[in-house]
Scaffold this motif. Sequence first.
Motif, PDB file in Angstrom:
ATOM      1  N   LEU A 139       0.846  -1.194   0.000  1.00 11.70           N
ATOM      2  CA  LEU A 139       0.000   0.000   0.000  1.00 11.70           C
ATOM      3  C   LEU A 139       0.883   1.247   0.000  1.00 11.70           C
ATOM      4  N   ASN A 140       0.310   2.365  -0.402  1.00 12.80           N
ATOM      5  CA  ASN A 140       1.104   3.541  -0.767  1.00 12.80           C
ATOM      6  C   ASN A 140       1.769   4.257   0.406  1.00 12.80           C
ATOM      7  N   HIS A 141       1.098   4.364   1.530  1.00  6.33           N
ATOM      8  CA  HIS A 141       1.546   5.297   2.568  1.00  6.33           C
ATOM      9  C   HIS A 141       2.083   4.569   3.793  1.00  6.33           C
TER      10      HIS A 141
ATOM     11  N   ILE B 278      -3.359  -7.819   4.890  1.00  7.46           N
ATOM     12  CA  ILE B 278      -4.219  -6.634   4.876  1.00  7.46           C
ATOM     13  C   ILE B 278      -5.267  -6.778   5.967  1.00  7.46           C
TER      14      ILE B 278
ATOM     15  N   THR C 181      -9.986   2.765   6.931  1.00  2.00           N
ATOM     16  CA  THR C 181      -9.123   2.467   5.786  1.00  2.00           C
ATOM     17  C   THR C 181      -8.377   1.154   6.014  1.00  2.00           C
TER      18      THR C 181
ATOM     19  N   ARG D 157       1.429   0.110   6.772  1.00  2.00           N
ATOM     20  CA  ARG D 157       1.111   0.931   5.617  1.00  2.00           C
ATOM     21  C   ARG D 157      -0.409   1.041   5.473  1.00  2.00           C
ATOM     22  N   SER D 158      -0.840   2.038   4.715  1.00  2.00           N
ATOM     23  CA  SER D 158      -2.273   2.211   4.500  1.00  2.00           C
ATOM     24  C   SER D 158      -2.520   2.844   3.142  1.00  2.00           C
ATOM     25  N   THR D 159      -3.778   2.876   2.756  1.00  2.77           N
ATOM     26  CA  THR D 159      -4.150   3.495   1.481  1.00  2.77           C
ATOM     27  C   THR D 159      -4.212   5.010   1.596  1.00  2.77           C
ATOM     28  N   GLU D 160      -4.223   5.520   2.827  1.00  5.29           N
ATOM     29  CA  GLU D 160      -4.298   6.962   3.046  1.00  5.29           C
ATOM     30  C   GLU D 160      -3.249   7.380   4.068  1.00  5.29           C
TER      31      GLU D 160
ATOM     32  N   TYR E 154      -5.289  -1.406   6.378  1.00  9.13           N
ATOM     33  CA  TYR E 154      -3.906  -1.324   6.843  1.00  9.13           C
ATOM     34  C   TYR E 154      -3.172  -2.594   6.436  1.00  9.13           C
ATOM     35  N   GLN E 155      -1.888  -2.440   6.157  1.00  9.76           N
ATOM     36  CA  GLN E 155      -1.071  -3.566   5.711  1.00  9.76           C
ATOM     37  C   GLN E 155       0.202  -3.651   6.536  1.00  9.76           C
TER      38      GLN E 155
END
Length: 271
Positions: free
Chosen positions: A47-49, A88, A189, A207-210, A191-192
């Motif tokens: 995930l991005n963030h 996830i 949201t 990590r998270s999508t936001e 979380y990973q």
Amino acid sequence: MTYIEKKPINRSKLRLTLGQSYYKMRKYFYWWFSQNTYSKNINKDTLNHVIFTHSTPLYRKLLNVDMSLQHNKVENLKLAIQKLDGVIIMPSEYFSYWKLIGKPTYGKGYKDGMVLSPNGDFESGVGGGLCQLSNLIYWITLHSPLTVTERYRHSHDVFPDVNRTQPFGSGATCFYNYLDLEIKNTTKTPYQLKLYLTKENLIGEWRSTERCNYRYEVYEKEHSMTPGFFGHYIRNNVLYRKVYNIANEEINDEYITENHAFMMYQPYIGN
């Protein structure tokens, strides 16, 4: 902080085996019959963030501890990470450390690593060393909006503070399956959890999508080392965390937990 010391009990091997069997079965029933939805989706695409990341050294020179046990620990960590890396946790889902890893056995490739016996001594045992992983996951979770729903403190403080970078009592002990680490995603949201090894360190991150709009600072209060009634000093503290918003303003000061552990070394007492 009020703590009533309990006298250590030296139980027979039979009593320990029966007790462990009882608690293991009780944990299985909890997994089977609770209303919790447990995360099991592994996604190798990150995930991005990055919410928070931390690393801990794989090898430490410990007095009277065979280094081969630490090499075996690294092999055990590699196997456990395969079950956890990329998982996830969707909103309202739970993460269970042992439900994902499963029981460490020789048949799965786990080796004898260092484990702590109930009386605070070191032993070698299959899957030993996995507490380093549960410690890391607990620490990074305290720096995220995720909620720890089950965690067990270490009953013994084994080593003096040498290059300690975290407050005493900021880890999570583990023993299959009833000394578990469970975490709930109470956000909106996904979380990973990402985990990997370098030659020298174990590294983990949430990590998270936001992006996360909060920053967390974990610290201790009421730290003390007090004489116990049964031959050990007892180390005590209370953990809190400060919460800061995106403008770096403190918006909360939250209680986390309190810790009490038998010290396996003599503290330095000044005049």
